[in-house]
Design an enzyme around this catalytic site. Structure first.
Site, short mmCIF file in Angstrom:
data_model
loop_
_atom_site.label_atom_id
_atom_site.label_comp_id
_atom_site.label_asym_id
_atom_site.label_seq_id
_atom_site.Cartn_x
_atom_site.Cartn_y
_atom_site.Cartn_z
N ASP A 54 -37.70 11.74 -18.97
CA ASP A 54 -38.47 12.37 -17.92
C ASP A 54 -38.76 11.44 -16.77
OD1 ASP A 54 -38.71 14.95 -18.88
OD2 ASP A 54 -40.15 14.26 -20.35
N HIS A 77 -48.58 5.48 0.03
CA HIS A 77 -48.61 6.93 0.24
C HIS A 77 -48.34 7.65 -1.07
CE1 HIS A 77 -44.34 6.03 0.58
NE2 HIS A 77 -44.06 7.31 0.45
N HIS A 79 -46.00 9.71 -2.41
CA HIS A 79 -44.74 10.12 -3.04
C HIS A 79 -44.63 9.55 -4.45
CE1 HIS A 79 -42.44 11.30 0.84
NE2 HIS A 79 -42.77 12.37 0.16
N ASP A 81 -42.28 8.15 -5.95
CA ASP A 81 -41.66 6.82 -6.10
C ASP A 81 -42.62 5.71 -5.68
OD1 ASP A 81 -41.26 7.91 -3.52
OD2 ASP A 81 -39.69 6.45 -3.08
N HIS A 145 -44.21 9.56 8.31
CA HIS A 145 -43.24 9.73 7.22
C HIS A 145 -43.13 11.24 7.01
CE1 HIS A 145 -41.09 8.69 3.63
NE2 HIS A 145 -42.09 8.76 2.77
N ASP A 199 -38.80 -0.86 4.92
CA ASP A 199 -38.08 0.25 4.28
C ASP A 199 -36.63 0.34 4.74
OD1 ASP A 199 -37.33 2.74 3.22
OD2 ASP A 199 -38.60 3.92 4.57
N SER A 370 -34.90 13.80 7.48
CA SER A 370 -35.33 12.74 6.56
C SER A 370 -36.70 12.19 6.96
CB SER A 370 -34.29 11.63 6.55
OG SER A 370 -34.79 10.51 5.85
N GLY A 371 -37.37 11.59 6.01
CA GLY A 371 -38.66 10.95 6.28
C GLY A 371 -38.52 9.46 6.52
N HIS A 372 -37.29 8.97 6.50
CA HIS A 372 -37.09 7.52 6.62
C HIS A 372 -36.37 7.19 7.92
CE1 HIS A 372 -38.23 6.79 2.40
NE2 HIS A 372 -37.68 7.98 2.20
ZN LIG Z 1 -40.34 6.01 -1.14
ZN LIG Z 2 -42.10 8.28 0.68
#
Ligand SMILES: [Zn+2]
Ligand SMILES: [Zn+2]
Length: 558
Positions: A54, A77, A79, A81, A145, A199, A370-372
């Site tokens: 999982d 933040h 997310h 990840d 983001h 990033d 995208s957020g990046h």
């Molecule tokens: Zn991330």
């Molecule tokens: Zn993120």
């Protein structure tokens, strides 16, 4: 260029524990003397070959060594990840957990699910605010983001200032009007920054990523042309996407249903915190969808990655309690395809197409952004911060290398330090360099999807030694979904007493019966079938032997 003077014997070490050389699982330790600070506590979603797993989280052995000395955890933040491993990391941290209110609102239920009471340790912070943690002063900087309330960090240490961008793009027209704090980045650059950690997710994309607003036109075309229901699969944390779709629904007289646990959960939190505004009468419950005319419906669904138990993949095989697909319906995939998920998503699309519904993806219309940040945004941040050292983070090696090359172009005086998970970056009087390695790796976690989070089973050696491993092997006719032979159930390291060993004898035939009872579409879809087999075998061993072995289903198509 300016030099950041390092105070005598003030050495700072930065150790990435996840997210460098891979996507996801972001976590980083910053230490100085006897104190350490942890930045983010992320998970990585399992690749398809890790059947039955999982969650994948960073190896926490290093944190074990720092136990009692980790003075704070800082989250950039909300997310997964970046916060998904919070419950596993929590006990290793002695001090407060700092994050913005929206991030904390996503963290709280995760701790709660695991029966962890954080007491007064969750501390809300705002951009431009600073907090002290041991020898560190941590300053929060607003970035943009794909979700609200994201921050970068300026960590002021005795050896100099370390800027950690978190995830970002430079959205000049953010939907909530909260702009990227470029001014503060520039100020810090002027004062002298020891190291920039930035990033790299989209380092291999040219140009500029674009604002969250840009998908509005693509969706407006969808709304003005769809005769039936509109279903949009997106990440449940894409709150800006949610807002844009809610507004379009209101404009085009559709009602919005949030379908799937994640969508309901995050939309409720976002609404409570004023991060999502839903006009009165626009939202309906999942169960109300069937009473509405198709042209009045917008469903925001989980399952954009083809996850077998999420909303859209279930809807796509007529296995959802409330939502059904009809030929006039339109399904929009509004999310990045996480590498490795192409096949699972493709299968969901096949099921959708088989029901006659239309599919709209990124290649048809501009329905995802995208957020990046892409190349030009990454260069902008580099040129503002002008660090003495640059460490590309968040990405596989090729993105990190691309980002490193940009840095040498933009800031010729900057020294690039290429690091991977487990590398120790040391900054002291002699400057910055790679200085050794610590154990870093992945830990696989099993069981959260079945809702048994408190009992989850750690899939490491300790766990295998305790509860063993079960590999059900199922051979299936790929066309008809018929079993080609009775399943085999192989076990390793599973010691059952005489009272319980009949589960081993009965498992193959019980499993065969369960598979035969499943709908044909599920039996011919290896992804769905694997999930079914895993759940069945888990249940069998739990109920009949009180054991929770690690279950790794193998499905062979013959
Ligand atoms: Zn991330
Ligand atoms: Zn993120």
């Amino acid at each position: 260029m300016e030099r950041t003077d390092v105070a005598a014997d003030a050495a700072v070490e930065v150790i990435p524990l996840g997210g460098l050389g891979e996507f996801g699982m972001n976590m980083l330790l910053v230490s100085c003397g006897d104190d350490a600070l942890l930045v983010d506590a992320g998970v990585m979603f399992p690749e398809p070959e890790l059947f039955g797993v999982d969650l994948v989280i960073p190896d926490l052995e290093v944190l074990e060594r720092w136990r009692g000395r980790i003075v704070a955890l800082v989250l950039t933040h909300g997310h997964e990840d970046h916060i998904g491993a919070i419950a596993h990391v929590f006990e290793h941290v002695s001090g407060p957990i700092y994050a913005t209110p929206f991030t904390l609102a996503l963290v709280e239920p995760k701790l709660d699910e695991h029966g962890i009471d954080p007491g007064d340790r969750l501390t809300a912070v705002a951009p431009r605010e600073s907090v002290m943690a041991g020898p560190f002063r941590i300053e929060f900087l607003r970035v943009t983001h794909s979700m609200p309330d994201c921050v970068a960090l300026a960590i002021h240490t005795p050896a100099g200032t370390i800027v950690h961008t978190g995830d970002f793009k430079v959205d000049q027209t953010p939907l909530d009007g909260e702009a990227f704090d470029l001014h503060r980045f520039a100020e810090l650059g002027g004062q002298g920054v020891l190291a920039l950690l930035s990033d790299s997710t989209n380092a291999d994309r040219r140009g500029v990523t674009g604002s969250e607003r840009e998908v509005r036109d693509g969706f407006e075309e969808v709304f003005s042309s769809a005769p039936g229901r509109i279903l949009v699969a997106a990440f449940s944390t894409s709150v800006y996407r949610m807002q844009l779709l809610v507004d379009l629904a209101a404009q085009f007289d559709r009602r919005v249903a949030f379908v799937g646990r994640g969508m309901q959960h995050v939309s409720a939190i976002a609404e409570r915190l004023g991060r999502l505004r839903i006009p009165a009468g626009v939202a309906v419950r999942e169960a109300d969808v069937r009473d509405l005319r198709p042209s009045e419906v917008l469903c925001l669904c989980t399952g954009s990655q083809g996850e077998p138990l999420a909303a859209l993949p279930r809807i796509a095989i007529d296995d959802h309690r409330h939502v059904r697909l009809e030929p006039d319906d339109l399904v929009v995939f509004s999310a990045r395809v996480i590498p490795g998920n192409e096949k699972a998503i493709g299968r969901v699309m096949n099921h959708v197409a088989r029901r006659g519904a239309h599919i709209v993806g990124e290649s048809d219309k501009h329905v995802h952004v995208s957020g990046h940040g892409s190349e030009e945004e990454l260069k902008l941040v580099l040129s503002l911060v002008k660090p003495r050292y640059f460490v590309p983070i968040h990405g596989e090696y090729r993105q990190l290398a691309r980002h490193a090359r940009m840095a040498t172009l933009v800031c010729p005086g900057t020294t690039v330090l290429m690091a991977q998970d487990g590398d120790v970056l040391r900054f002291d009087r002699e400057g910055g360099r790679l200085a050794g390695r610590v154990a870093a790796g992945r830990v696989l976690i099993d069981g959260t999807r079945t809702g048994e989070v408190a009992d989850e089973v750690l899939r490491d050696r300790r766990h295998l030694a305790g509860d063993g491993l079960v590999v059900p092997v199922v051979a299936i006719d790929g066309q008809t979904g018929a079993l080609a032979q009775v399943p085999e159930v192989i076990t390793r390291g599973l010691a059952l007493d005489a009272k319980h060993d009949d589960v081993l004898r009965d498992a193959p035939s019980l499993l065969a019966r369960a598979i035969e009872a499943a709908p044909q579409e599920e039996r011919t879809d290896p992804g769905l079938l694997k999930e079914r087999v895993r759940l069945e075998v888990q249940r069998m061993f739990r109920k009949r032997a009180g054991r929770r072995p690690l279950v790794l289903p193998v499905v062979l198509e013959v």
